[in-house]
Structure formats: structure tokens, C-alpha cells
Design an enzyme around this catalytic site. Structure first.
Site, PDB file in Angstrom:
ATOM      1  CE  LYS A   2      -4.074  -2.054   2.148  1.00 16.19           C
ATOM      2  NZ  LYS A   2      -5.116  -1.948   3.180  1.00 16.19           N
ATOM      3  CG  ASP A  59      -8.201   0.203   3.049  1.00 14.37           C
ATOM      4  OD1 ASP A  59      -8.979  -0.644   2.582  1.00 14.37           O
ATOM      5  OD2 ASP A  59      -6.971   0.040   3.119  1.00 14.37           O
TER       6      ASP A  59
END
Ligand code: NDP
Length: 283
Positions: free
Chosen positions: A71, A108
């Protein structure tokens, strides 16, 4: 109608990848909406991430998710970042634009926010985030950018906790404060939203207990747990017993998937279909 044997391609790069249920959820949405599209779950080692990204672009993929451990590393491979991904410094969803350039998003925290907003407002709220890892960072930044008045961050590791608090104070309009977390954490007064963004409670330790004194929990506090598996964590069971409203980690997972599909295809997928597929995959 002419046959079309060329699917729109999307997928995920992560390691490990085998236990990631996202493919079940996203492909259920593609089937439900009769979209000629696929989501390919790929195990990609860190040293191969750049090749995987180049490959996706070369093969005309519309976009992909990045999960652990990519990420942060993927950011250096992209052409631009969406505003909240810039603040968070991590990307879990990449769009391959029509001109082949790559835009990074962090869905997210946004997925968490969508799930939360379905049950409560965020503006002016006093929020306590437990944890200061990647997921906590994404949730805390989105909460702060969405108008939470104060974000308290409790974390065992003081360096990580203080770093997240500084980020919130410097880059968002919210007040931010670090709460040291050694032994049993006492809940501060007046918390509107309590978020478990630690990994405590994740399968196979589904019954693990957070070191938090829940005696002070008031029914006015909304309790959110981002652990997706098992969804009904010990924290949420305790919060139910205290009369609090709760939201589970499946909501965040489903909604980040909804946002990804929207970014890649323009379609607004049916979140209920996706949640059902996820529940079945995790059962
Ligand atoms: P990280 O490894 O980056 O962070 C883990 C965090 O948990 C740290 O803050 C760590 O504290 C804390 N922690 C770990 N063990 C304990 C403990 N025993 N007591 C208190 N704190 C603890 O992980 P991520 O942030 O990437 O992920 C965290 C969780 O979020 C995972 O379980 C993951 O499944 C979930 N998640 C859910 C998503 C969803 O869509 N529902 C999306 C992304 C993640 P310290 O710094 O002190 O070590």
C-alpha cells in the site's frame, strides 16, 4: 449483438493473497450487473510489484487493488494521488486512466466512512481510534477530513501513535491527541464514536480481548470494529451488551469494494449483493 470475448480486467496485488475474499465479493457484483469484467487475485512479491503494475497497464487493466505489503510502496509507481490518499500516504486502489496514467486512491478509510455515515453523522464528533497502523491511519484521516471535531488516538507504540496524531493535527482541520496505551485503557468522557482499528480480534484469534476498560462505555457511543473476520467481534458483543449501536468490519470491506468498482467501471454496484457474497465466502 456481436460477441465480446474481451473482459474488462481488474484485480488485486498482495502477499499473501490466498485468504483475501475480495475477489468473491467483486465478481459477485460483476455477475449481478451482467458486466463483462473479471477481478484477478494475484500474489505479488514486493520485488515484483513494479513489474506487476507495468503488466497491468500493458494488458489494458482498468485498475487494481493493492493490499499488504504494497500500500505504501505502490505510491512511487503512480502518476498522481487523490487528495486523501496524499494525506494518508498509502494507496489501496489504483485506476488506470484512459491515457494510461495511474491514479492512486485510498478507499479503505472512505469505505469505513460510508459504513459509519449509514448510522451516524461525523461532523463535530469526538472520536477515539484504537491503533495507529495503516488501517487506523486511513480511518482517522477520513474521519478528520469529514469534520470530526476531535480525534483521539490510542496506541501501544508511542512513536506510531504520536506520528498519526501529528499528521492529523498538521494536515486536517480536526483537533488530535495521542493517548498512551499501556495496560488497561480507560475510556475518556464524551466519546461519540469508538473505532477498533487494531488487529486484535482477527481470525484465528476471534475471541481476543482488547485491553480497554469498557465499564465506562455509554449507550450514546457508537462502536465500530474494522475486523472483517469474524465480523461479530468480542468488542462488538460487549458494546451490544452495553446498549451501544455497532458497525462491523464487513461494512468497510464492502464499501471500499463498492468505491473501487465505481472508480473502475462507473457502475454503482449493489452493496447488499456484495455483502452476501462476502459473508458466504467467510462462512
Ligand atoms: P498494522 O500492522 O499496520 O497495524 C496494527 C495495529 O494494531 C497497530 O496499531 C498495533 O499497535 C495494533 N495492535 C496489534 N496488536 C495489538 C494488541 N494486542 N493490543 C493493542 N494494539 C495492538 O495493520 P493494519 O492497520 O493494516 O490492519 C489492522 C487491522 O485492520 C487488520 O486486522 C485488518 O484485518 C483490518 N483491516 C480491515 C479492513 C476492512 O476493510 N474491514 C481494511 C484494512 C484492514 P502497535 O503500533 O503498538 O504495535
Amino acid at each position: 449483438m456481436a460477441a465480446d470475448f474481451l473482459s474488462l480486467l481488474t484485480g488485486s496485488f498482495a502477499r499473501p493473497a490466498a485468504e483475501n475474499p475480495t475477489v468473491a465479493m467483486v465478481e459477485a457484483a460483476y455477475r449481478h450487473h451482467r458486466l463483462n469484467a473479471r477481478y484477478v487475485n494475484c500474489e505479488v512479491a514486493p520485488e515484483h510489484l513494479a513489474d506487476a503494475v507495468r503488466g497491468a497497464r500493458a494488458m489494458g487493466w482498468r485498475g487494481f487493488n493493492c493490499s499488504l505489503p504494497h500500500k505504501v510502496a505502490v505510491v512511487a509507481l503512480l502518476d498522481r494521488l487523490a487528495p486523501s490518499a496524499q494525506v494518508i500516504g498509502a494507496v489501496n486502489c489504483v485506476v488506470v486512466e484512459d491515457d494510461g496514467t495511474l491514479t492512486g486512491h485510498n478507499t479503505d478509510g472512505q469505505g469505513f466512512l460510508v459504513a459509519l455515515r449509514a448510522v451516524t453523522g461525523v461532523a463535530g464528533a469526538r472520536v477515539l481510534v484504537l491503533g495507529a497502523g495503516g488501517a487506523a491511519r486511513a480511518c482517522a484521516v477520513e474521519l478528520a477530513l469529514a469534520g470530526a471535531a476531535e480525534v483521539l488516538v490510542a496506541n501501544r507504540d508511542a512513536g506510531r501513535g504520536a506520528a498519526l496524531t501529528e499528521l492529523l493535527a498538521d494536515r486536517t482541520p480536526a483537533q488530535a491527541r495521542y493517548l498512551p496505551w499501556a495496560g488497561e485503557l480507560a475510556l475518556p468522557d464524551g466519546v461519540d464514536v469508538l473505532v477498533n482499528a487494531t488487529s486484535v480480534g482477527l481470525h484465528p484469534d476471534g475471541d481476543a480481548r482488547l485491553a480497554v476498560d469498557l465499564a465506562g462505555l455509554r449507550p450514546t457511543t457508537l462502536v465500530a470494529d474494522i475486523i472483517p473476520n469474524p465480523p461479530h467481534t468480542r468488542l462488538l458483543r460487549d458494546a451490544d451488551a452495553a446498549g451501544c449501536r455497532t458497525i462491523d468490519g464487513l461494512g468497510m470491506l464492502v464499501n471500499q469494494g463498492v468505491l473501487g468498482i465505481r472508480l473502475w467501471t462507473g457502475l454503482d454496484p449493489d452493496a447488499e449483493v456484495m455483502r452476501a457474497a462476502l459473508e458466504q465466502a467467510l462462512a
